[in-house]
Design a protein around this motif. Structure first.
Motif, mmCIF file in Angstrom:
data_model
loop_
_atom_site.group_PDB
_atom_site.id
_atom_site.type_symbol
_atom_site.label_atom_id
_atom_site.label_comp_id
_atom_site.label_asym_id
_atom_site.label_seq_id
_atom_site.Cartn_x
_atom_site.Cartn_y
_atom_site.Cartn_z
ATOM 1 N N LEU A 78 -0.959 -2.723 -11.224
ATOM 2 C CA LEU A 78 -0.268 -1.680 -11.986
ATOM 3 C C LEU A 78 -0.435 -0.315 -11.332
ATOM 4 C CD1 LEU A 78 -1.209 -2.745 -15.634
ATOM 5 C CD2 LEU A 78 0.932 -3.159 -14.413
ATOM 6 N N GLY A 79 -1.581 -0.084 -10.698
ATOM 7 C CA GLY A 79 -1.843 1.203 -10.064
ATOM 8 C C GLY A 79 -0.963 1.484 -8.879
ATOM 9 N N THR A 80 -0.391 0.428 -8.279
ATOM 10 C CA THR A 80 0.510 0.630 -7.144
ATOM 11 C C THR A 80 1.965 0.373 -7.527
ATOM 12 O OG1 THR A 80 0.131 -1.669 -6.441
ATOM 13 C CG2 THR A 80 -1.258 0.034 -5.466
ATOM 14 N N ALA A 81 2.228 0.207 -8.818
ATOM 15 C CA ALA A 81 3.597 -0.040 -9.262
ATOM 16 C C ALA A 81 4.403 1.248 -9.238
ATOM 17 C CB ALA A 81 3.594 -0.626 -10.672
ATOM 18 N N THR A 82 5.622 1.175 -8.748
ATOM 19 C CA THR A 82 6.470 2.360 -8.642
ATOM 20 C C THR A 82 6.878 2.894 -10.009
ATOM 21 O OG1 THR A 82 8.402 0.926 -8.475
ATOM 22 C CG2 THR A 82 7.395 1.648 -6.421
ATOM 23 N N TYR B 259 -1.395 11.577 -2.603
ATOM 24 C CA TYR B 259 -2.747 11.018 -2.524
ATOM 25 C C TYR B 259 -2.940 10.047 -3.692
ATOM 26 C CZ TYR B 259 -3.640 14.814 0.786
ATOM 27 O OH TYR B 259 -3.600 15.674 1.872
ATOM 28 N N ILE B 260 -2.333 8.890 -3.582
ATOM 29 C CA ILE B 260 -2.325 7.911 -4.663
ATOM 30 C C ILE B 260 -2.787 6.564 -4.121
ATOM 31 C CG2 ILE B 260 -0.508 9.056 -5.986
ATOM 32 C CD1 ILE B 260 1.484 7.115 -4.721
ATOM 33 N N PRO B 261 -3.208 5.641 -5.009
ATOM 34 C CA PRO B 261 -3.676 4.337 -4.543
ATOM 35 C C PRO B 261 -2.651 3.584 -3.709
ATOM 36 C CG PRO B 261 -4.329 4.671 -6.818
ATOM 37 C CD PRO B 261 -3.441 5.830 -6.459
ATOM 38 N N ALA B 262 -1.376 3.720 -4.038
ATOM 39 C CA ALA B 262 -0.344 3.004 -3.291
ATOM 40 C C ALA B 262 -0.298 3.415 -1.831
ATOM 41 C CB ALA B 262 1.023 3.232 -3.935
ATOM 42 N N TYR C 14 0.813 -1.215 0.000
ATOM 43 C CA TYR C 14 0.000 0.000 0.000
ATOM 44 C C TYR C 14 0.840 1.255 0.000
ATOM 45 C CZ TYR C 14 1.079 -0.853 4.901
ATOM 46 O OH TYR C 14 1.727 -1.126 6.065
ATOM 47 N N GLY C 15 2.090 1.192 -0.458
ATOM 48 C CA GLY C 15 2.810 2.438 -0.660
ATOM 49 C C GLY C 15 4.181 2.452 -0.052
ATOM 50 N N ALA C 16 4.892 3.519 -0.334
ATOM 51 C CA ALA C 16 6.251 3.679 0.141
ATOM 52 C C ALA C 16 6.268 4.588 1.342
ATOM 53 C CB ALA C 16 7.115 4.269 -0.970
ATOM 54 N N SER C 17 7.170 4.297 2.245
ATOM 55 C CA SER C 17 7.343 5.173 3.398
ATOM 56 C C SER C 17 8.403 6.198 3.079
ATOM 57 C CB SER C 17 7.767 4.358 4.625
ATOM 58 O OG SER C 17 8.149 5.213 5.666
ATOM 59 N N SER C 18 8.088 7.483 3.257
ATOM 60 C CA SER C 18 9.072 8.515 3.002
ATOM 61 C C SER C 18 9.889 8.819 4.253
ATOM 62 C CB SER C 18 8.373 9.792 2.532
ATOM 63 O OG SER C 18 7.486 10.260 3.511
#
Length: 532
Positions: free
Chosen positions: A455-459, A494-497, A122-126
């Motif tokens: 694909l929607g969560t692909a970097t 604000y993205i799906p990932a 569900y996404g990358a941690s910044s």
């Protein structure tokens, strides 16, 4: 005597018998019972349905365990919302009414360079994923100005007037209230004069281009404000997102204040500087502020004073991510079940018997879609409710902050996820009627319902591609599970990932419903025009 009405070949799929009796509720009810009996008497299908629910719960539970240390406590604002409250504050004590005026002569910024990151489900941690080398760049919501607050506790009430990186002059208070002043971005027009005045509980902000002609931006009433407060200069800078990227890095802003003057009961002592920090990713500064004798102030700050949002900005854990992971597993099982439920009859040649017993082919298709969809809906709703309880308990027990979730939001996630799986089952039933082959139906269901989400969560995809994939494909229905807060005062990915979807919850589900309706219509059309 009337001649008997001609009955057309049921294999060609046209009406048979009196049209009024063909669609009577009792007849359709018998067909529903027959289709339900077919499904429940095939052990593999029942096991697949149970596996869909069990897999949902088990994977949600497994992915709920955090992979990092506990989060510190999260500040809560006056309205009960989660906030971030991190900045450099150079202040003095004000008793009673008074005024602070300052000229902001410059505002510049820098940010850390992004490092390669690993994006999870569900996404990358910044947080903690940036290089130490600073690069020039001013965050759009970098802030420098005057702030008044009862004390320096995080989450306290406040009122402030400020210059921002790209949003002009603003009057903000209590984290969620915002009024625009002079509109030019800070880097386009300097200097800017700011003034903050207290009269009892009423705080008023002003701005000016010359220090003589002042414009009233707005006022804030801070109920219960004590007689003695802290007033002073502040600087902060939130997470920075480079153009075209969705990976945020910590940033710092530096402002120069001149012609600082006060009116009111302020003790004649040196200014006090504090660096207020919380869970927000910041850039430490060796020299957060300095003043040459009684001349200008130079202050550097990092963080934000704003509502707290989720995603990859601060937290690498989002409680809803476990629900999304569980939904994907259930979705795969539902695709296999719905495909087999239809294509098994074609493979074994039993579809002719089914259509002979019920010559109205559209009614057969509807019955199969209703049974598969209803069972998937029930299994999905029960599994979601169970997973919600388990995952939130696991995350909370491990010290992970959970954004508040209303009862209506929880009900929407539970019922909406059930509807998601139910509509997906009906869609695959329609695909099965059109394709007649299990492998092709499963593949088509995967391509429509699962692949766009991957694909929607692909970097490797740009943010715009993520948006359109999750807006125009059936995976838009994942938006029904969105619960994270947004704020126009916070720049974030604000993205799906990161748990944010471009469509609203019910609109996203409506996209899937539209695909299902079109597929069922196409399947009915084909079913009526070709041999079984």
């Amino acid at each position: 005597m009337k001649p008997p009405r001609r009955v057309r070949n049921p294999d060609r799929g046209h009406d048979a018998g009196p049209s009024g009796a063909a669609w009577d509720p009792e007849g359709f009810g018998r067909l529903l019972r027959a289709e339900f009996t077919k499904l429940r008497t095939v052990r593999a299908w029942v096991i697949t349905l149970c596996a869909a629910a069990a897999g949902f719960v088990l994977l949600s539970f497994a992915t709920a365990f955090p992979d990092h240390a506990r989060n510190p406590s999260v500040p809560v604002g006056p309205g009960g919302e989660a906030v971030t409250d991190a900045y450099t504050f150079v202040h003095r004590t004000l008793t009673g009414d008074g005024t602070l005026t300052a000229q902001v002569t410059s505002l510049s910024g820098a940010h850390t360079s992004p490092s390669p990151v690993t994006r999870g489900a569900y996404g990358a941690s910044s947080r903690g994923q940036a290089g130490s080398q600073l690069q020039a760049g001013l965050a759009p919501w970098a802030k420098a100005g005057i702030i008044l607050e009862p004390d320096t506790r995080q989450g306290t009430a406040y009122a402030a007037v400020m210059v921002t990186g790209s949003h002009g002059v603003r009057m903000q208070y209590n984290y969620t209230h915002d009024t625009p002043g002079l509109a030019d971005p800070a880097w386009m027009s300097f200097p800017r004069w700011l003034r903050l005045t207290r009269s009892g509980d009423l705080i008023t902000g002003y701005d000016s281009t010359d220090g003589r002609n002042w414009t009233d931006i707005g006022s804030a009433r801070l109920t219960g404000l004590p007689p003695t407060v802290q007033i002073g200069l502040f600087v902060t800078s939130p997470v920075y997102f480079a153009a075209g990227t969705t990976i945020g890095t910590s940033s710092v802003a530096t402002a120069r204040f001149d012609h600082v003057s006060t009116q009111g009961d302020l003790p004649r002592r040196a200014w006090t500087a504090e660096v207020i920090t919380d869970v927000y990713p910041t850039v430490p500064s060796a020299s957060p502020w300095r003043q040459a004798s009684a001349g200008p102030f130079t202050i550097s700050g990092s963080g934000d004073i704003a509502p707290l949002v989720g995603g990859g900005t601060v937290f690498s854990n989002w409680s809803g991510a476990s629900i999304v992971n569980g939904t994907i597993v259930s979705l795969l099982a539902v695709i296999v079940l719905a495909a087999s439920f239809v294509t098994a009859e074609y493979r074994r040649g039993l579809i002719r018997t089914t259509l002979a017993a019920s010559p109205l082919r559209g009614r057969v298709l509807a019955a199969k879609a209703v049974i598969a969809g209803s069972l998937a809906l029930a299994a999905g709703a029960v599994a979601t409710a169970t997973a919600e309880v388990i995952t939130r308990h696991v995350l909370s027990a491990n010290g992970i902050y959970l954004f508040p979730q209303s009862g209506l939001a929880q009900a929407r996630v539970i019922i909406g996820t059930g509807l998601f799986l139910g509509l997906a089952a009906a869609l695959v039933v329609a695909l099965g009627m059109m394709l007649r082959r299990s492998a092709g139906t499963v593949l088509a269901g995967f391509v429509l319902l699962v692949l766009p989400g991957i694909l929607g969560t692909a970097t490797s995809l740009p943010a715009s591609a993520d948006s359109w994939l999750m807006r125009l494909t059936p995976t838009a229905a994942f938006a029904i599970q969105a619960t994270l807060p947004r704020s126009r005062l916070v720049t974030a990915a604000y993205i799906p990932a990161n748990g944010y979807f471009p469509a609203s919850p019910w609109a996203g589900l409506g996209v899937l419903a539209a695909y299902t309706a079109v597929a069922l219509g196409a399947a009915r059309w084909l079913l009526r025009r070709r041999d079984a």
